[in-house]
Each structure stands twice: as C-alpha cells, then as structure tokens.
Enzyme design. Structure first.
Site, PDB file in Angstrom:
ATOM      1  N   GLU A 183      42.497  49.080  45.264  1.00  0.00           N
ATOM      2  CA  GLU A 183      43.213  50.361  45.170  1.00  0.00           C
ATOM      3  C   GLU A 183      42.464  51.541  45.796  1.00  0.00           C
ATOM      4  OE1 GLU A 183      40.163  51.013  42.158  1.00  0.00           O
ATOM      5  OE2 GLU A 183      41.186  49.258  42.960  1.00  0.00           O
TER       6      GLU A 183
ATOM      7  N   CYS B  60      37.730  46.655  37.820  1.00  0.00           N
ATOM      8  CA  CYS B  60      36.312  47.006  37.710  1.00  0.00           C
ATOM      9  C   CYS B  60      35.954  47.326  36.263  1.00  0.00           C
ATOM     10  CB  CYS B  60      35.960  48.146  38.669  1.00  0.00           C
ATOM     11  SG  CYS B  60      34.173  48.300  38.956  1.00  0.00           S
TER      12      CYS B  60
ATOM     13  N   HIS C 190      37.965  46.299  44.135  1.00  0.00           N
ATOM     14  CA  HIS C 190      38.831  47.480  44.234  1.00  0.00           C
ATOM     15  C   HIS C 190      39.806  47.372  45.408  1.00  0.00           C
ATOM     16  CE1 HIS C 190      36.731  50.075  41.291  1.00  0.00           C
ATOM     17  NE2 HIS C 190      35.618  49.519  41.742  1.00  0.00           N
TER      18      HIS C 190
END
Length: 228
Positions: free
Chosen positions: A175, A87, A173
């Site tokens: 994660e 990001c 994302h």
C-alpha cells in the site's frame, strides 16, 4: 462493503486503499487509534484494515492507546470480521492469535523479493509466486498455532499468514505510495544503516516505479476479500 482502517502515523498515505474503495463504491472510514476507538465503527465495518506504524506491537507500557487497540482488534476477531493486517497490523494479529512479536535479527528496508510458500489461501490466489514489495520493519512474529504461512523473504521467513478464512496478515507493504516512501526516507533516514537487507535511499528511489504493481496486487487481494 464498509471498510474501517486503523492508521498509526500522520504521513501514512492511504491513497491506494482510498482508490480501491472509490472504484468499487465501497465505504471507507480511516481513524487514528491514538485518538480513541468507537465500538459503533467496528459494528458497522465489514472489513477491518490494520495499517503499519513506527511503534512495536509490544509497546503496551509506552502507549496506553495500543492496549485499547488490541482489545478492539480482539473484538473484531471474536465477531468474525474480515481482517487485513499490514506490517504492525500483521504483528498485532500474530500476538492476539496466540503467537508473539519480537525484534528481528536484521532490519528489512527497501524493495525486497517475496516468495509464496506451498500453503494456499483464496485471498492471495491472484498474487505471483514471487514478486517484489516495499519493506520497512525491524520486528517479526512467531506464527500463531493453526495459521498458514503464506510467504517468506531471504531476510525474514515470516512475510504473510492466514488464520482461518477471514484473517490475512502481510508483513510487507503493498500500500505504500511514493509520497509516503519519500517522507519515510527523510524522517527516518537514521535507520538506513549499512546492513545486508537495508537499501540506501538512492536504491529505494530508483525502484519506486514498483509501486504501481504493488497497488495492483493490493487491489486484487481486496477484490478477493470483498467477493468472499
């Protein structure tokens, strides 16, 4: 492998990264760039992970520390370190590699479908051709020269790129943990406006089970990076 992670906001949950480093007996150091960066950390690191954040890559005049972080990442590029940007991290890499970052025409928030392009890179070879990932961004980037565009979504054509053999940038994302998503939905609720690619909080929470598959895909990428 020694991993250095740059974390940009207090409630960002690095559990998925910590889990992978623990299972693989890797070493992980997590630091906040706003508190200063030490050259010795970069010298020791075999992989630099640049995580996301609510700031923009072009906020240099607002954030003095961001200028130094860019210099730090530039040195990692010069030293041919393995780098994974996520990001904000992807956008910083895009700028430093000769592209640019700007406000996108629409925000992309929630669980959105990502499709891989025809371009290939070994670090993402294990990913499905299409999958869903969590998104929360209002900026996008211009692809750096010689970069390979690896993924896209309906809302945003720039979802991933590789530059050379040792740099990977992901706009999405993999994660983000359920705990972090819950905090984002609470603290940044004002961003959940009615828009084509902005899901409401109930929708996002209803699909939060996708996190497990996201972690699995992130770990596959990290396994590839460690083996390269």
């Amino acid at each position: 492998m020694k991993v250095l992670a740059l974390k940009h906001f207090e409630f960002d949950d690095t559990m998925a990264l910590e889990q992978w480093t623990s299972l693989g007996a890797h070493e992980l150091l997590i630091v906040d760039p706003a508190n200063g960066l030490v050259e010795a950390w970069l010298e020791a690191a075999e992989l630099l992970v640049i995580l996301g954040g609510p700031m923009s890559a072009y906020d240099d005049e607002k954030l003095d520390w961001l200028v130094e972080e860019k210099r730090f990442i530039a040195r990692a590029i010069e030293q041919d370190k393995k780098i994974l940007g996520i990001c904000l991290g992807a956008q910083l890499l895009a700028e430093l590699l000769g592209g640019s970052v700007h406000r996108h025409e629409t925000k992309e928030i929630g669980w959105h479908r990502i499709e891989r392009t025809a371009e290939r890179h070994p670090w993402v070879d294990d990913l499905p051709e299409a999958f869903h990932s969590f998104q929360w961004h209002g900026d996008t980037y211009v692809l750096p020269k010689e970069a390979r565009r690896l993924a896209e979504s309906e809302a945003c054509g720039q979802q991933a790129f590789a530059w050379g053999d040792r740099i990977l940038a992901l706009q999405f994302h993999l994660e983000t943990t359920p705990a972090c998503i819950d905090q984002m939905l609470t603290r940044w609720a004002n961003e959940l406006v009615s828009a084509p690619y902005v899901q409401d909080a109930a929708h996002i929470r209803s699909e939060i089970g996708r996190s497990s598959e996201s972690f699995r895909m992130l770990h596959m990428i990290l396994d590839r990076i460690a083996a390269s």
